[in-house]
Design a protein around this motif. Structure first.
Motif, PDB file in Angstrom:
ATOM      1  N   ALA A  14       3.436  -6.614   1.791  1.00 24.14           N
ATOM      2  CA  ALA A  14       2.793  -5.488   1.043  1.00 24.14           C
ATOM      3  C   ALA A  14       3.938  -5.343  -0.059  1.00 24.14           C
ATOM      4  O   ALA A  14       4.602  -6.116  -0.335  1.00 24.14           O
ATOM      5  CB  ALA A  14       3.091  -4.065   1.971  1.00 24.14           C
ATOM      6  N   LYS A  15       3.154  -4.663  -1.245  1.00 20.11           N
ATOM      7  CA  LYS A  15       3.754  -4.501  -2.479  1.00 20.11           C
ATOM      8  C   LYS A  15       4.603  -3.425  -2.505  1.00 20.11           C
ATOM      9  O   LYS A  15       4.472  -2.291  -2.951  1.00 20.11           O
ATOM     10  CB  LYS A  15       2.569  -4.000  -3.277  1.00 20.11           C
ATOM     11  N   ILE A  16       5.779  -3.788  -1.817  1.00 24.19           N
ATOM     12  CA  ILE A  16       7.036  -2.662  -1.532  1.00 24.19           C
ATOM     13  C   ILE A  16       7.884  -2.866  -2.708  1.00 24.19           C
ATOM     14  O   ILE A  16       8.350  -3.927  -3.052  1.00 24.19           O
ATOM     15  CB  ILE A  16       7.629  -3.023  -0.280  1.00 24.19           C
ATOM     16  N   LYS A  17       8.392  -1.727  -3.317  1.00 21.97           N
ATOM     17  CA  LYS A  17       9.192  -1.969  -4.349  1.00 21.97           C
ATOM     18  C   LYS A  17      10.629  -1.504  -3.960  1.00 21.97           C
ATOM     19  O   LYS A  17      10.785  -1.093  -2.839  1.00 21.97           O
ATOM     20  CB  LYS A  17       8.939  -0.770  -5.589  1.00 21.97           C
ATOM     21  N   GLN A  18      11.658  -1.898  -4.791  1.00 18.08           N
ATOM     22  CA  GLN A  18      12.980  -1.652  -4.499  1.00 18.08           C
ATOM     23  C   GLN A  18      13.313   0.111  -4.211  1.00 18.08           C
ATOM     24  O   GLN A  18      12.497   0.882  -4.828  1.00 18.08           O
ATOM     25  CB  GLN A  18      13.911  -1.927  -5.695  1.00 18.08           C
ATOM     26  N   GLY A  19      13.830   0.499  -3.060  1.00 17.60           N
ATOM     27  CA  GLY A  19      13.980   1.685  -2.806  1.00 17.60           C
ATOM     28  C   GLY A  19      13.141   2.385  -1.882  1.00 17.60           C
ATOM     29  O   GLY A  19      13.251   3.332  -1.268  1.00 17.60           O
ATOM     30  N   GLU A  20      11.894   1.418  -1.332  1.00 18.45           N
ATOM     31  CA  GLU A  20      10.962   1.964  -0.387  1.00 18.45           C
ATOM     32  C   GLU A  20      10.747   1.059   0.629  1.00 18.45           C
ATOM     33  O   GLU A  20      10.008   1.747   1.749  1.00 18.45           O
ATOM     34  CB  GLU A  20       9.284   1.811  -1.167  1.00 18.45           C
ATOM     35  N   GLU A  21      11.800   0.229   0.834  1.00 16.18           N
ATOM     36  CA  GLU A  21      11.390  -0.846   1.898  1.00 16.18           C
ATOM     37  C   GLU A  21      12.033   0.103   3.331  1.00 16.18           C
ATOM     38  O   GLU A  21      11.379  -0.063   4.392  1.00 16.18           O
ATOM     39  CB  GLU A  21      12.401  -1.890   1.764  1.00 16.18           C
ATOM     40  N   VAL A  22      12.916   0.976   3.162  1.00 17.79           N
ATOM     41  CA  VAL A  22      13.420   1.584   4.344  1.00 17.79           C
ATOM     42  C   VAL A  22      12.590   2.624   4.967  1.00 17.79           C
ATOM     43  O   VAL A  22      12.316   2.549   6.154  1.00 17.79           O
ATOM     44  CB  VAL A  22      14.857   2.353   4.235  1.00 17.79           C
ATOM     45  N   ILE A  23      11.977   3.441   4.159  1.00 18.42           N
ATOM     46  CA  ILE A  23      10.935   4.645   4.581  1.00 18.42           C
ATOM     47  C   ILE A  23       9.636   3.580   4.906  1.00 18.42           C
ATOM     48  O   ILE A  23       8.983   4.178   6.010  1.00 18.42           O
ATOM     49  CB  ILE A  23      10.640   5.446   3.476  1.00 18.42           C
ATOM     50  N   ALA A  24       9.401   2.745   4.295  1.00 20.66           N
ATOM     51  CA  ALA A  24       8.185   1.879   4.666  1.00 20.66           C
ATOM     52  C   ALA A  24       8.030   1.368   6.158  1.00 20.66           C
ATOM     53  O   ALA A  24       7.292   1.559   6.818  1.00 20.66           O
ATOM     54  CB  ALA A  24       7.749   0.914   3.827  1.00 20.66           C
ATOM     55  N   LEU A  25       9.478   0.644   6.491  1.00 20.91           N
ATOM     56  CA  LEU A  25       9.397   0.327   7.618  1.00 20.91           C
ATOM     57  C   LEU A  25       9.702   1.328   8.705  1.00 20.91           C
ATOM     58  O   LEU A  25       9.276   0.964   9.868  1.00 20.91           O
ATOM     59  CB  LEU A  25      10.867  -0.484   7.743  1.00 20.91           C
ATOM     60  N   LEU A  26      10.406   2.498   8.479  1.00 20.13           N
ATOM     61  CA  LEU A  26      10.424   3.697   9.447  1.00 20.13           C
ATOM     62  C   LEU A  26       8.943   4.105   9.669  1.00 20.13           C
ATOM     63  O   LEU A  26       8.803   4.323  10.829  1.00 20.13           O
ATOM     64  CB  LEU A  26      11.431   4.783   9.046  1.00 20.13           C
TER      65      LEU A  26
END
Length: 831
Positions: A14-26
């Motif tokens: 996915a087009k995940i940006k720096q800082g979004e990886e944790v919340i996206a995975l949760l």
């Protein structure tokens, strides 16, 4: 370091940006841990009901669910405003864990009422937990962020469904009742993930989970709560009403499809253990396509084709499947129509529908979601159930094949209505996004035009200024104010003229008739009524015209410094005369005068008389900055009569550049369709030296005259030119060989890029709604990250694909490397 590694892994999907990886995975895990137990529960529920009750009684299950959900939503509505969202979600999970374990015990004891009760309970389970999940998504992301990531964490739920259903397929034949133990255990894990999400949210985002009526300090009324308040929130909001209608039609159709597929399956599969196993593999198979669709395609489809296309795709596919099961009611088409329903419902349709909520303000959104997502979707199934009961009642002895065909016809009717509402809500979505953006500034000339009578203010200031210069000019200015009925008490006080300053005899200086004047001296204060009457009488006399003729000739020949005031008086006087006065011809000589002060009065008089012979001299005054504004105002008064002449000067490269720029500005002031056509023509001719002025002039016309049309071909071609120019400048600026300077270090370069971007948006405003484009540009340039994202979302729903791709490469939040790469790629495609 861990986050960097995690970002590298997740960014492959996915087009995940720096800082979004944790919340996206949760969120991915949370949705997974909701759907995994549900797809254990759902096949078990379906098999129990069909074996022990039968498909004929399915409408009773749908209707019972709608009724019970109504009471539950009324209760939940009160809870959501009294309990923090964190506590509410955790409490909900605990409730479903306990009741899931209790359900197993009741089934083991063969309670007759359990199949129906468990059916209703399973619906409450999925409605509550999924609604809570999407509320969290709405809290965390705005529309642009959600569009990028919704496919990723949405795929978590589908993956959970696949694995849960596969587990039922593997164990359903041997140990069906024990599957509920596994479902309860997975829900416990979900509680830990939810807790982690709220910890992240408190660190990264402002708290949004406080109840609406936390206190009642300051005499404030407590927030209304309950089912009725939620209903009124939706009913009074046009956008939410449309969204409610979409949900109703979606789930009525889903109910018909569910009934059709289960009727066919009931005929083909007879034993409980076989049916549990079948439903396990059946639901797992249903979710394989939506998983890959959600993970790899949903976000791209929504971003590339927009909300409208995504909303329409689902119902159009169901039309084809519904026609298929009508002509061939076999298990193959039962699987096909259910696959299409679930496949697109859990991926594209669910994602698009959730995006529709994001622009809504939080205080409205949560009430609306409780009513629509927790009540209306099951209420819609109740409506579908009532329609099915009517069919069964009217045709009690009909074969199952005939029932399926009748339901297919009803499905088609509801799908057509669904398509119409989807078209309406996609338009309203764009309007709702607009409301999230503020207009930060307006064109200065437009503000002045709307709020200030420029001609009136200029006359007042000229009157005040002339007091010290010439009593004759002062008298004529007062006469002008009187004649226009603008010598108000406030203006009288402002200019504060005395009786000895304004005498009709002051005008005697214009006659130079010796030591005597045409009027007696007046020591008394002269009222404006008397002043107006006396001056009009003077100007109507033939002798006045004859004397003035000599006076004007003498003034024009006088080259002394003192003659400037005399010429100003003459220029003002001619403007107060009739159009046919012989002296009007003398004004042309005054227009050519080199004095800016004389030119100002001559231009004012020319604007009043509007004689064609003045125009060349007036246009020449555009090339001097000292006289351009006065000349522009005067030429504007001529209107479309001088548009053609201005275009001749504008299109002549041999003319002075300042004059041509002034001509473009005057055409913009005139603002007619003819003026716009002239400007568009010059733009299409590639007048590079005045491109900025031409675009600005067109933008001015557009901002003030919404009915004026502009050539789509010319505007689009110019957008392409500006985009290519900006791409090349940007790429060159990022080249290490370009003087070693970065963009922010080179002010001229940065300004050049800003001008090109501003030109692009001005051009976009000519072929798209001007105010919306203007608002989007302002928020992209000066807004917060959220307002920038909403601005880009607005553009995403307005611009056609070709232009959208070009513009987004300039305004989206990209790294320099990504932007350069995209600019190079697009530059090749438009070269």
């Amino acid at each position: 370091m861990t986050n960097i590694r995690l970002h590298r892994i997740l960014s492959r999907f996915a087009k995940i940006k720096q800082g979004e990886e944790v919340i996206a995975l949760l969120l991915f895990l949370y949705f997974f841990l909701i759907m995994f137990p549900y797809y254990i529960i759902k096949p078990y529920r379906d098999a129990k009901y069909l074996i022990e009750v039968g498909s004929r009684e399915l409408p009773i299950a749908y209707l019972s669910t709608a009724i019970i959900i109504g009471f539950f939503v009324a209760f939940y509505s009160r809870l959501q405003v009294k309990v923090k969202r964190h506590s509410l979600i955790i409490s909900s999970l605990i409730f479903f864990i306990v009741t899931c374990l209790l359900s197993r015990e009741f089934f083991i004891r063969d309670k007759v009422w359990m199949p129906l009760a468990f059916w209703v309970w399973a619906n409450v389970f999925i409605v509550v937990l999924v609604a809570q999940f999407w509320m969290l998504v709405n809290d965390v992301f705005n529309p642009r962020e959600a569009k990028r990531l919704i496919g990723f964490f949405g795929s978590g739920g589908i993956l959970g469904g696949i694995l849960g259903a596969l587990l039922v397929g593997l164990l359903g034949r041997d140990m069906p009742d024990d599957l509920l133990f596994i479902a309860s255990g997975v829900l416990i894990l979900g509680g830990f993930v939810v807790n982690s999400i709220f910890i992240w949210q408190r660190r990264k985002k402002p708290p949004v989970d406080e109840p609406d009526n936390k206190d009642n300090k300051g005499g404030k009324e407590p927030a209304k709560v309950g089912f009725i308040d939620n209903f009124n929130t939706v009913r009074k909001n046009h956008y939410l009403t449309l969204l409610a209608m979409v949900v109703i039609l979606t789930f009525v159709v889903a109910t018909f499809i569910d009934f059709q597929s289960k009727t066919v399956i009931e005929v083909k599969v007879e034993r409980m253990d076989e049916m549990t196993e079948f439903f396990g593999y059946f639901h797992a198979g249903l979710l394989v396509l939506p998983f890959f669709l959600q993970l790899f395609m949903t976000s791209n489809i929504i971003r590339r084709y927009g909300i409208r296309f995504t909303l329409l795709l689902f119902p159009f596919v169901l039309i084809l499947c519904s026609m298929g099961i009508y002509f061939w009611p076999a298990i193959l088409f039962a699987v096909a129509i259910k696959s299409s329903d679930k496949g697109l419902s859990f991926s594209l349709n669910q994602s698009a529908r959730e995006l529709l909520y994001i622009p809504i303000s939080p205080e409205i959104k949560y009430k609306a979601k409780v009513f629509i997502d927790m009540f209306l979707n099951r209420f819609a199934k109740g409506i579908g159930a009532l329609i099915l009961l009517i069919f069964i009642f009217v045709l009690p002895e009909a074969e199952w094949v005939k029932r399926i065909k009748i339901v297919s016809i009803a499905t088609l009717v509801f799908i057509l209505a669904w398509i119409l509402i989807n078209l309406k809500i996609s338009k309203e979505y764009t309007n709702t996004v607009k409301q999230k953006l503020e207009l930060k500034w307006d064109r200065a000339d437009r503000v002045v035009a709307e709020k200030v009578d420029v001609d009136y203010m200029k006359l007042v200031f000229d009157t005040i200024e002339s007091k010290e210069r010439s009593s004759v000019l002062y008298a004529m200015h007062l006469f002008d104010l009187i004649k226009q009925d603008k010598l108000t008490p406030e203006i009288k006080e402002l200019i504060s003229y005395k009786s000895d300053e304004v005498r009709v005899s002051s005008l005697g200086g214009l006659f130079e008739s010796g030591e005597t004047t045409l009027f007696p001296m007046a020591d008394d204060y002269m009222s404006e009524e008397v002043l107006e009457k006396e001056i009009e009488e003077i100007m109507s006399l033939d002798v006045y015209q004859e004397v003035m003729k000599d006076y004007v000739e003498k003034a024009l020949k006088d080259e002394s410094l003192e003659s400037e005031t005399t010429k100003m008086e003459v220029a003002k006087a001619i403007g107060l005369m009739d159009l046919d006065s012989p002296l009007a011809l003398k004004l042309e000589e005054l227009l050519w005068d080199e004095s800016p002060e004389v030119s100002k009065y001559a231009l004012e008089s020319a604007a009043r008389l509007k004689r064609r012979e003045y125009v060349p001299a007036m246009i020449k005054k555009l090339q001097s900055l000292l006289t351009r504004e006065d000349a522009s105002v005067a030429l504007e008064k001529y209107g479309s009569k001088v548009a053609g002449t201005l275009e001749d000067y504008l299109g002549d490269p041999a003319e002075d550049i300042e004059l041509r720029r002034g001509a473009a500005s005057v055409l913009a002031r005139i603002g007619t369709q003819e003026a716009a056509d002239f400007l568009c023509w010059e733009l299409s001719e590639g007048r590079g030296d005045i491109t900025y002025e031409l675009i600005d002039a067109l933008d001015k016309i557009r901002s003030e005259k919404q009915d004026v049309q502009f050539s789509q071909n010319v505007v689009r071609a110019e957008i392409m030119k500006e985009v290519k120019k900006l791409y090349k400048t940007f790429i060159k600026s990022c080249d290490s060989s370009y003087g070693g300077k970065k963009i922010h270090e080179d002010k001229d370069l940065a300004e050049s890029l800003n001008v090109s971007l501003r030109n692009i948006f001005k051009l976009l405003g000519l072929i798209y709604p001007h105010e919306d484009i203007f608002k989007a540009y302002q928020n992209i340039k000066t807004g917060t990250k959220e307002s920038m994202d909403y601005a880009i979302e607005l553009l995403d729903n307005m611009l056609d694909k070709e232009i959208r791709d070009m513009v987004f490469s300039l305004v989206e939040d990209l790294t320099v490397e990504e932007r350069v790469k995209r600019c190079r790629s697009l530059l090749k495609s438009i070269s």
